[in-house]
Design a protein around this motif. Structure first.
Motif, PDB file in Angstrom:
ATOM      1  N   CYS A   1      -0.501  12.059   1.246  1.00  0.00           N
ATOM      2  CA  CYS A   1       0.107  10.752   0.971  1.00  0.00           C
ATOM      3  C   CYS A   1      -0.585  10.105  -0.224  1.00  0.00           C
ATOM      4  N   VAL A   2       0.136   9.206  -0.891  1.00  0.00           N
ATOM      5  CA  VAL A   2      -0.485   8.355  -1.910  1.00  0.00           C
ATOM      6  C   VAL A   2      -0.205   6.910  -1.516  1.00  0.00           C
ATOM      7  N   ILE A   3      -1.260   6.189  -1.198  1.00  0.00           N
ATOM      8  CA  ILE A   3      -1.122   4.778  -0.849  1.00  0.00           C
ATOM      9  C   ILE A   3      -1.782   4.015  -1.992  1.00  0.00           C
ATOM     10  N   HIS A   4      -0.936   3.382  -2.797  1.00  0.00           N
ATOM     11  CA  HIS A   4      -1.423   2.764  -4.023  1.00  0.00           C
ATOM     12  C   HIS A   4      -2.274   1.525  -3.711  1.00  0.00           C
ATOM     13  N   ALA A   5      -2.742   0.891  -4.777  1.00  0.00           N
ATOM     14  CA  ALA A   5      -3.663  -0.242  -4.653  1.00  0.00           C
ATOM     15  C   ALA A   5      -2.993  -1.437  -3.974  1.00  0.00           C
ATOM     16  N   ASN A   6      -3.782  -2.197  -3.245  1.00  0.00           N
ATOM     17  CA  ASN A   6      -3.350  -3.478  -2.667  1.00  0.00           C
ATOM     18  C   ASN A   6      -2.139  -3.375  -1.748  1.00  0.00           C
ATOM     19  N   VAL A   7      -2.034  -2.281  -1.027  1.00  0.00           N
ATOM     20  CA  VAL A   7      -1.036  -2.133   0.031  1.00  0.00           C
ATOM     21  C   VAL A   7      -1.625  -2.680   1.330  1.00  0.00           C
ATOM     22  N   THR A   8      -0.766  -3.137   2.250  1.00  0.00           N
ATOM     23  CA  THR A   8      -1.230  -3.533   3.583  1.00  0.00           C
ATOM     24  C   THR A   8      -0.437  -2.787   4.648  1.00  0.00           C
ATOM     25  N   ILE A   9      -1.140  -2.117   5.540  1.00  0.00           N
ATOM     26  CA  ILE A   9      -0.485  -1.469   6.681  1.00  0.00           C
ATOM     27  C   ILE A   9      -1.055  -2.090   7.950  1.00  0.00           C
TER      28      ILE A   9
END
Lengths: 353, 353, 353
Positions: A154-162
């Motif tokens: 996976c690629v979770i880019h900058a400043n994501v919220t999960i």
């Protein structure tokens, strides 16, 4: 930007298609207009045929049908030049691999399990009991709350919220600013206290393999059941998916679209940009909804639906739009005219008898 | 997920309503379809009556009217099953309490006053002279600029941004990615320099008690006066409230709605999703605006307003929409026909004399 | 909030205009309604003339034309009171200067070049080979990926994300939550595998001097070429600019607008809020698009375009909107009536012969 080079013959060896003309050393893939002798470009839109003829590209990716107009050029012949272009572009610009390791500023809960091959960026925060698969990249500033399960690659880019408890399959890409699993919008009105009472949102968000989510898109957690996005669904920027929604496999949703709660979008559907889709609706598989179209009832039959108010000069709009408010009346007048005319014709024909 | 259990009789003792049938041990609240013998569910939408009959739920929350079809079942009778369900759900899933303490990675300005009972998450940044009340939770990555005042029992989720000088009441919940107090969109055109000159935005944002703000929603600070959201207003994801707006108490605004600057929305109004409301307008209290509806002038009388272009198959749309541009002309033609027919009828009747 | 004071005569000395009446010490600029004896306010909207007369402001900024109704008051006479007000407001509220220095929690890549006069806030992350100009402020939590070039005197607010390789001119302001340079939405459909294949997005985003970008706005990087926003373009919150878009100089785009990929908006155009503009279109310079208007084809001629479905009471909408689906039929009926009536008139006139 790409510093590797490839030859036309090597491309054909790897990706198929037929090479026609001299082999060429290629350093870049670019547009028909910009291309030079060591560049490869493509023609998929027939309206650009003139541009292809004029292009200085060393190699052109074209269909057999388009090849006729391009004799003497080095061509790669394929059924689907756009897909072929996409594959060549990927060769010139390979996916960035995870630089395995956890940045010292990242804050990882003790019970989280992060694969050794993961790249965890600066200031990332990962909560208790999270599990993150092989070669997944989590970029700077992203927050993943407790109990999330995230697949491989996976690629979770900058400043994501999960938010807590969400699940991502393999090869999921989340762009910056997207928010996965915030509370759905659910409140019960308390008639006695004259105020809202929040419905606790106890479901999660489940994203299948190969799902892409655009920047600043929000997908709310389910109220009781989960919100689900099936495999290979592609969602653009600033899209909103309400709680308990179910987005089918391979669906594409263009930017700025809102889909209210509990709506199901069938597999292979395409939703145009800025579409507005109500709650508790069903969109059947392989349906296309045009851009800026409002959908307020379920669709029974697959097909291409659209509905926008046609653009007009402002003065014309003022003149024409006013009549929208009187369409019913206008229709009644037409009926009355038809009736009168029928009567008159009856009279007339009587007179002619 | 809930690990506590409750009995039907204990629920009635605490929340009211009438228990009818045998007492049941309950471990979960869920949908009619998913419920099993130790689950409680509810029937509020009469169209789901069949599902209630078929449900395996141990206890059903229903109205007296619905009870007739459910004899032999354990029921809780109440006037408002949806609100009762909301209250039961809250018992099964209590609000997470603040885990008091400041994460060592948080950066708190020396002059900020943070109540000891607050929970301040990882990488939170709090500016000078901020005051944060009792039991408020500020989650990871959130930035609160200087001079903000935040009440008790608030939940500010991860990656929120609050600009300087904003004020939040008690029990306010802000979801991830929302931005409170960015500059309003104000520029004066400088005719001589042929360029924009920014209007400094000197107001703040004031959010009343019990306000909820959804993920990635933006509420701009006022230009001169403040932007105000009154108590118990509930705002969904990706909503935009322009500068100097005033959102009344108990208003609900569904996702993707934009409300331009200086517009007032009266108390108890409900604004549907993806609604588009112009600037400097007044929406009276207890008004409902339908989803995807554009409002370009003030509304004088409370009521239910809606206006969307009806969905059509694309081919039908192409055929029908073209006429929108000629509605004025179409109306003129009808008038002409009416006139001609009136004349003809006059002639006809003359002939009959 | 402003603690400096100014005199009316000093204002005129610095900003021009004509002072009429006694000099006044001024401590605040505010609205006509709020203003007191040491406040300055302005009248630019003629509909507020009564408010100006009633205002207790010590000084009023007005046009010569408005001055007549305000005899005996201290006035500043200018051609453009709104612009004058903007300039006075800036004097009372000067731009915050960069507090030069890098917060110890910021994570700056070794090869990044940050001017000494920059202010870099808490938890900021700046990637390899970035260059950041003089007096630029980068506030808390912002992430700037590698290879970005950022000019002088920019303000990049908290929690912004800038992807790799983007370029900003001087005096650019980016509000919180905006995302610059995320991947454009490009996928080729693979008919054989029945799945999407991502088009790698190799372009960047280029923002000219004096560009303003609102909170939670997203501007995608180009697929092959760059996405460009020219100098002095002002973009509000929650706007979406698709890949390869080109936004002209001095353009203003109001909140919630989406502009799909490869569309060009000409210089000096103004795009109303919640407008929806399709891809591969051309909007000529000096064009105004009304709020909530959908644009699905290129516009050839500059002008003011608008198109929204007019607001109605819900019951009226139900009655009227149904006819939209039958406009073509309605038009056919009118034609038939015209034809019949023409025939009948022919017959009638024959009879009259």
């Amino acid at each position: 930007m790409a510093e590797n080079y490839l030859t036309a013959s090597a491309l054909v060896k790897q990706l198929g298609g037929e090479l026609r003309g001299d082999d060429v050393i290629l350093t870049r893939i670019t547009s028909l207009q910009q291309a030079q002798e060591h560049d490869i470009s493509f023609l998929s839109n027939p309206r650009l045929r003139e541009d292809a003829v004029a292009s200085r590209a060393g190699v052109l990716i074209v269909t057999e049908k388009s090849a006729a107009a391009l004799v003497g050029r080095t061509l790669i012949i394929t059924d689907d030049p756009y897909l072929y272009f996409a594959r060549v572009a990927r060769l010139f610009h390979p996916l960035q691999q995870a630089r395995s390791g956890i940045h010292p500023s990242a804050i990882i809960a003790p019970s989280a399990q992060i694969a050794d091959s993961c790249e965890i960026g600066a200031n990332v925060v990962i909560g208790e009991r999270c599990v993150i698969g092989e070669h997944t990249r989590v970029l700077a500033g992203t927050v993943i709350e407790e109990d999330c399960i995230i697949g491989n690659d996976c690629v979770i880019h900058a400043n994501v919220t999960i938010y807590h408890g969400c699940q991502l399959g393999n090869r999921v890409e989340l762009h910056s600013g997207c928010v996965i699993g915030a509370d759905g919008f659910g409140f019960a009105w308390d008639k006695q206290k004259n105020e809202w009472f929040k419905i606790v949102q106890t479901g999660c968000v489940i994203l299948g393999d190969d799902v892409d989510i655009g920047a600043n898109t929000t997908i709310d957690r389910g109220a009781i059941e989960n919100t689900i996005v099936e495999k290979d669904a592609k969602i653009d920027n600033q899209v909103m998916i309400g709680h308990n929604g179910k987005i089918g496999a391979h669906v594409a949703i263009v930017a700025c679209t809102g889909i209210a709660g509990s709506t199901e979008v069938g597999d292979f559907s395409v939703i145009g940009g800025a579409a507005m889709i109500g709650g508790h609706l069903n969109i059947p598989p392989k349906t296309t909804i045009g851009a800026a179209t409002a959908v307020s009832h379920s669709i029974k039959e697959s097909g291409y639906y659209a509905s926008i108010f046609p653009l007009q000069k402002h003065n014309d709009w003022v003149k024409n739009a006013a009549h929208i408010r009187h369409l019913h009346e206008m229709n009644q007048k037409i009926k009355a005219l038809e009736h009168q005319l029928a009567e008159l014709n009856g009279t007339s024909s009587n007179q002619q008898d």
